[in-house]
Enzyme design. Sequence first.
Site, PDB file in Angstrom:
ATOM      1  N   ASP A 136      86.624 -18.454 -43.303  1.00  0.00           N
ATOM      2  CA  ASP A 136      87.662 -18.486 -44.336  1.00  0.00           C
ATOM      3  C   ASP A 136      89.015 -18.256 -43.661  1.00  0.00           C
ATOM      4  OD1 ASP A 136      89.053 -18.374 -46.859  1.00  0.00           O
ATOM      5  OD2 ASP A 136      87.186 -17.679 -47.778  1.00  0.00           O
ATOM      6  N   GLY A 158      89.822 -20.002 -39.976  1.00  0.00           N
ATOM      7  CA  GLY A 158      90.398 -21.288 -39.643  1.00  0.00           C
ATOM      8  C   GLY A 158      90.638 -22.125 -40.879  1.00  0.00           C
ATOM      9  N   ASP A 159      90.825 -23.412 -40.668  1.00  0.00           N
ATOM     10  CA  ASP A 159      91.157 -24.366 -41.725  1.00  0.00           C
ATOM     11  C   ASP A 159      90.012 -25.363 -41.854  1.00  0.00           C
ATOM     12  OD1 ASP A 159      92.146 -26.372 -43.346  1.00  0.00           O
ATOM     13  OD2 ASP A 159      94.064 -26.553 -42.309  1.00  0.00           O
ATOM     14  N   PHE A 160      89.328 -25.369 -43.013  1.00  0.00           N
ATOM     15  CA  PHE A 160      88.161 -26.256 -43.138  1.00  0.00           C
ATOM     16  C   PHE A 160      88.528 -27.735 -43.187  1.00  0.00           C
ATOM     17  CE2 PHE A 160      88.042 -24.680 -47.832  1.00  0.00           C
ATOM     18  CZ  PHE A 160      88.975 -25.604 -48.235  1.00  0.00           C
ATOM     19  N   HIS A 218      84.839 -28.091 -55.973  1.00  0.00           N
ATOM     20  CA  HIS A 218      85.470 -28.363 -57.273  1.00  0.00           C
ATOM     21  C   HIS A 218      86.975 -28.101 -57.274  1.00  0.00           C
ATOM     22  CE1 HIS A 218      85.404 -24.179 -59.483  1.00  0.00           C
ATOM     23  NE2 HIS A 218      85.879 -24.065 -58.261  1.00  0.00           N
TER      24      HIS A 218
END
Length: 300
Positions: free
Chosen positions: A164, A190-192, A209
């Site tokens: 996350d 990190g950045d998904f 969603h």
Amino acid sequence: AKGARTSDELAAATNSHGPSLFRVLRALASVGVFVEEAPGRFALTPVGETLRSGPGSLRGMAVFLGEPFHARAVGDLLHCVRTGKPAFEHVHGARFFDYVTTHPDAAEVFDEAMTANTSAQRDAVVEAYDFSGIGTLVDVAGGHGSLLAAILQAAPALKGILFDLPHVAAKARGVFEAAGVAKRVEVASGDFFKALPAGDAYVMKHIIHDWDDDSCVKILQNCREAMRGAGRVLVVDGVIPPGNDPFPGKLLDLEMLIMTNGGRERTRAEFDVLFARAGLRVSRVVPTRSEVSIVEGVPA
């Protein structure tokens, strides 16, 4: 928590106006949140218990729904209907996730709401799905880690990675320590949208969603690329059924319309399309005793 109290006692404890508080308590008793055991004397019901802090609490979600930054956006639903654009950005001049990044108080409220939401559903997810055959499970945008902790407790041989944003992931370590699973879990940040840690399976609860189709495909593609061998992706979301029957996801879908740029609840057919675009195939949809299902995807 310590038993029934009069509205005057509660008013003194909360610095409230007694007669006005009584009227609110009486109204809430009429819909099952409290019970008026004697004239002016109120006690908690099972519904009211969920508003207390602690295990199984929905307090965080209740606070989030009533916060002015959320309530103002909900009040502007008509803007969504007229324009197709999110009311939140119209009201606040920023996208929701950008807003919480720059407003720490709002971020804390939102994080607590997501933790409360997970606590109401995690047991149903753990009961419904067999995680024991997975080597390493990556919880993508797993928040404070309550879902991953519950899964690790149920599958003693499993290893986990919580992934996350840094300020969110940092709060998860205490959750894993309390659950007795800290030695089997790694916390990463990190950045998904850029890259994910390597793992055998990926779980995302109420993440897909939040995003438009193209963004969802990117997240799923990153799962596919980081996946070891013939792994799997587990999307935990509501799956909108056909027909007119009541379903919580149909109302949650309006929340997505108001708060996000393209987020939505999806049908099975819509999940099939998303997964296919990401090089995956929906192998099955596993229902749970809660309003969420587990959409399982494997490499196509």
